[in-house]
Enzyme design. Structure first.
Site, PDB file in Angstrom:
ATOM      1  N   ASN A 117      28.337  37.604  32.938  1.00 50.42           N
ATOM      2  CA  ASN A 117      27.613  38.858  32.701  1.00 50.42           C
ATOM      3  C   ASN A 117      28.633  39.990  32.794  1.00 50.42           C
ATOM      4  O   ASN A 117      29.084  40.328  33.885  1.00 50.42           O
ATOM      5  CB  ASN A 117      26.505  39.014  33.758  1.00 50.42           C
ATOM      6  CG  ASN A 117      25.807  40.358  33.670  1.00 50.42           C
ATOM      7  OD1 ASN A 117      26.007  41.115  32.708  1.00 50.42           O
ATOM      8  ND2 ASN A 117      24.984  40.664  34.658  1.00 50.42           N
ATOM      9  N   LYS A 157      28.243  43.077  32.112  1.00 47.96           N
ATOM     10  CA  LYS A 157      27.619  44.368  32.463  1.00 47.96           C
ATOM     11  C   LYS A 157      28.123  45.493  31.525  1.00 47.96           C
ATOM     12  O   LYS A 157      28.420  45.231  30.362  1.00 47.96           O
ATOM     13  CB  LYS A 157      27.863  44.681  33.944  1.00 47.96           C
ATOM     14  CG  LYS A 157      27.441  43.519  34.840  1.00 47.96           C
ATOM     15  CD  LYS A 157      27.349  43.868  36.290  1.00 47.96           C
ATOM     16  CE  LYS A 157      26.985  42.614  37.067  1.00 47.96           C
ATOM     17  NZ  LYS A 157      26.740  42.860  38.471  1.00 47.96           N
ATOM     18  N   HIS A 171      17.411  40.843  35.821  1.00 46.03           N
ATOM     19  CA  HIS A 171      18.585  41.029  36.686  1.00 46.03           C
ATOM     20  C   HIS A 171      18.243  42.074  37.750  1.00 46.03           C
ATOM     21  O   HIS A 171      17.560  43.057  37.467  1.00 46.03           O
ATOM     22  CB  HIS A 171      19.794  41.472  35.852  1.00 46.03           C
ATOM     23  CG  HIS A 171      21.070  41.430  36.641  1.00 46.03           C
ATOM     24  ND1 HIS A 171      21.406  42.419  37.527  1.00 46.03           N
ATOM     25  CD2 HIS A 171      22.057  40.495  36.710  1.00 46.03           C
ATOM     26  CE1 HIS A 171      22.566  42.099  38.100  1.00 46.03           C
ATOM     27  NE2 HIS A 171      22.977  40.936  37.619  1.00 46.03           N
ATOM     28  N   GLU A 191      19.841  44.433  38.977  1.00 49.69           N
ATOM     29  CA  GLU A 191      20.209  45.819  38.649  1.00 49.69           C
ATOM     30  C   GLU A 191      19.146  46.455  37.749  1.00 49.69           C
ATOM     31  O   GLU A 191      18.853  47.653  37.871  1.00 49.69           O
ATOM     32  CB  GLU A 191      21.605  45.853  37.995  1.00 49.69           C
ATOM     33  CG  GLU A 191      22.698  45.607  39.036  1.00 49.69           C
ATOM     34  CD  GLU A 191      23.980  45.024  38.494  1.00 49.69           C
ATOM     35  OE1 GLU A 191      24.193  45.016  37.268  1.00 49.69           O
ATOM     36  OE2 GLU A 191      24.789  44.550  39.319  1.00 49.69           O
ATOM     37  N   GLU A 233      19.890  34.830  42.430  1.00 51.64           N
ATOM     38  CA  GLU A 233      20.925  35.818  42.717  1.00 51.64           C
ATOM     39  C   GLU A 233      20.503  36.655  43.919  1.00 51.64           C
ATOM     40  O   GLU A 233      19.785  37.664  43.755  1.00 51.64           O
ATOM     41  CB  GLU A 233      21.119  36.735  41.513  1.00 51.64           C
ATOM     42  CG  GLU A 233      21.620  36.001  40.277  1.00 51.64           C
ATOM     43  CD  GLU A 233      22.473  36.919  39.426  1.00 51.64           C
ATOM     44  OE1 GLU A 233      23.643  36.612  39.220  1.00 51.64           O
ATOM     45  OE2 GLU A 233      21.967  37.967  38.993  1.00 51.64           O
ATOM     46  N   GLY A 237      28.103  41.518  43.598  1.00 54.83           N
ATOM     47  CA  GLY A 237      29.135  42.548  43.534  1.00 54.83           C
ATOM     48  C   GLY A 237      29.609  43.019  44.900  1.00 54.83           C
ATOM     49  O   GLY A 237      30.279  44.045  45.007  1.00 54.83           O
ATOM     50  N   SER A 284      28.789  36.934  43.676  1.00 54.64           N
ATOM     51  CA  SER A 284      30.192  36.858  44.108  1.00 54.64           C
ATOM     52  C   SER A 284      30.770  35.448  44.007  1.00 54.64           C
ATOM     53  O   SER A 284      31.510  35.009  44.897  1.00 54.64           O
ATOM     54  CB  SER A 284      30.355  37.424  45.526  1.00 54.64           C
ATOM     55  OG  SER A 284      30.003  38.794  45.543  1.00 54.64           O
TER      56      SER A 284
END
Ligand code: PEP
Length: 257
Positions: A9, A11, A95, A97, A168, A174, A213
């Site tokens: 991904n 991003k 996701h 985010e 996730e 991240g 991560s």
């Protein structure tokens, strides 16, 4: 045997030239990853250039999101059909985010998932708990809620027929924090058991990726877990050597790495 899948991904990083260069590097390495399915998800505007670079290779492309509507007056949105026309195979939906920063609810995510499947593409549905939810011992409750739109739907069997799940944990995305292989395995087993309630055969075949991560040094331990079928990779997917090392590590699931 579930075919391992590793998805990058990217991003909102990079520019067209760097996206094409990264795709080319992954393409050149695919011979080292035989048996592992690889996909990269560039920003929408780089999909065309990346698809061109990947043309004729086994490396697939994915989109990072999609509009929840089929088409119409939705300024700034991209439909599932548009992604299909481009040659995309996967679409990430839900996701964290998108959920946290753009207000996507479980209902939005389900609508997107349906759009993706309606045009014959494969959704990668992301689920995961925040740190606060984990600390409150609510991980399973949160995941059950995030999955219920699919699992409790009258057409659950159809929704599960072509779907990839990605666990996730939000606290690991991240941050450099990774779930331990045992923590991740426990959640993956929980997810598979929930899916089994809606479709036992499908649960056995369903790929559940881990994301949070993942790096070349922790990928082998994560991919050694029985219910972790590959990874959804953020930061490390931007470095060709790291992403490729993670793809190679996934070969261990085939007894090959
Ligand atoms: C992600 O954003 O899906 C992700 C897993 O990111 P990272 O690997 O950087 O934690």
């Amino acid at each position: 045997m579930r075919k391992p899948l590793v998805v990058g991904n990217w991003k909102m990083h990079g520019e067209l030239a760097s996206a094409r260069a990264l795709a080319l590097a992954v393409r050149h390495a695919e011979g080292h990853c035989v048996g592992v399915e690889i996909a990269v998800c560039p920003p929408f505007v780089h999909l065309g250039g990346v698809l061109e670079v990947l043309s004729g290779s086994e490396v697939a492309s994915g989109a990072q999101s999609v509009c929840e509507f089929e088409g119409g007056a939705y300024t700034g949105e991209i439909s599932a059909q548009m992604l299909r026309d481009l040659g995309v195979r996967y679409v990430i939906v839900g996701h964290s985010e998108r959920r946290a920063l753009f207000g996507e609810s479980d209902a939005h995510v389900l609508a997107k998932l349906r759009q993706v499947q309606a045009v014959g593409l494969t959704p990668i549905l992301c689920v995961g708990e925040t740190l606060q939810e984990r600390q409150a011992d609510d991980t399973e409750k949160v995941l059950a809620r995030q999955l219920e739109g699919v699992l409790d739907a009258p057409d659950a069997a159809a929704l599960l027929a072509d779907l990839v799940l990605a666990y996730e944990p939000v606290w690991a995305i991240g941050t450099g924090e990774t779930a331990t292989p045992q923590q991740a395995q426990a959640v993956h087993a929980f997810i598979r058991a929930r899916v089994a309630g809606a479709g036992p055969l499908r649960a056995a075949a369903l790929r559940v990726l881990y994301g949070g991560s993942v790096k070349p040094d922790n990928a082998p331990q994560l991919f050694a877990m029985p219910d972790i079928d590959g990874g959804l990779i953020g930061g490390a997917a931007l470095k060709a050597a790291d992403f490729i090392a993670i793809c190679v590590a996934a070969r261990a699931r085939l007894g090959l790495a």
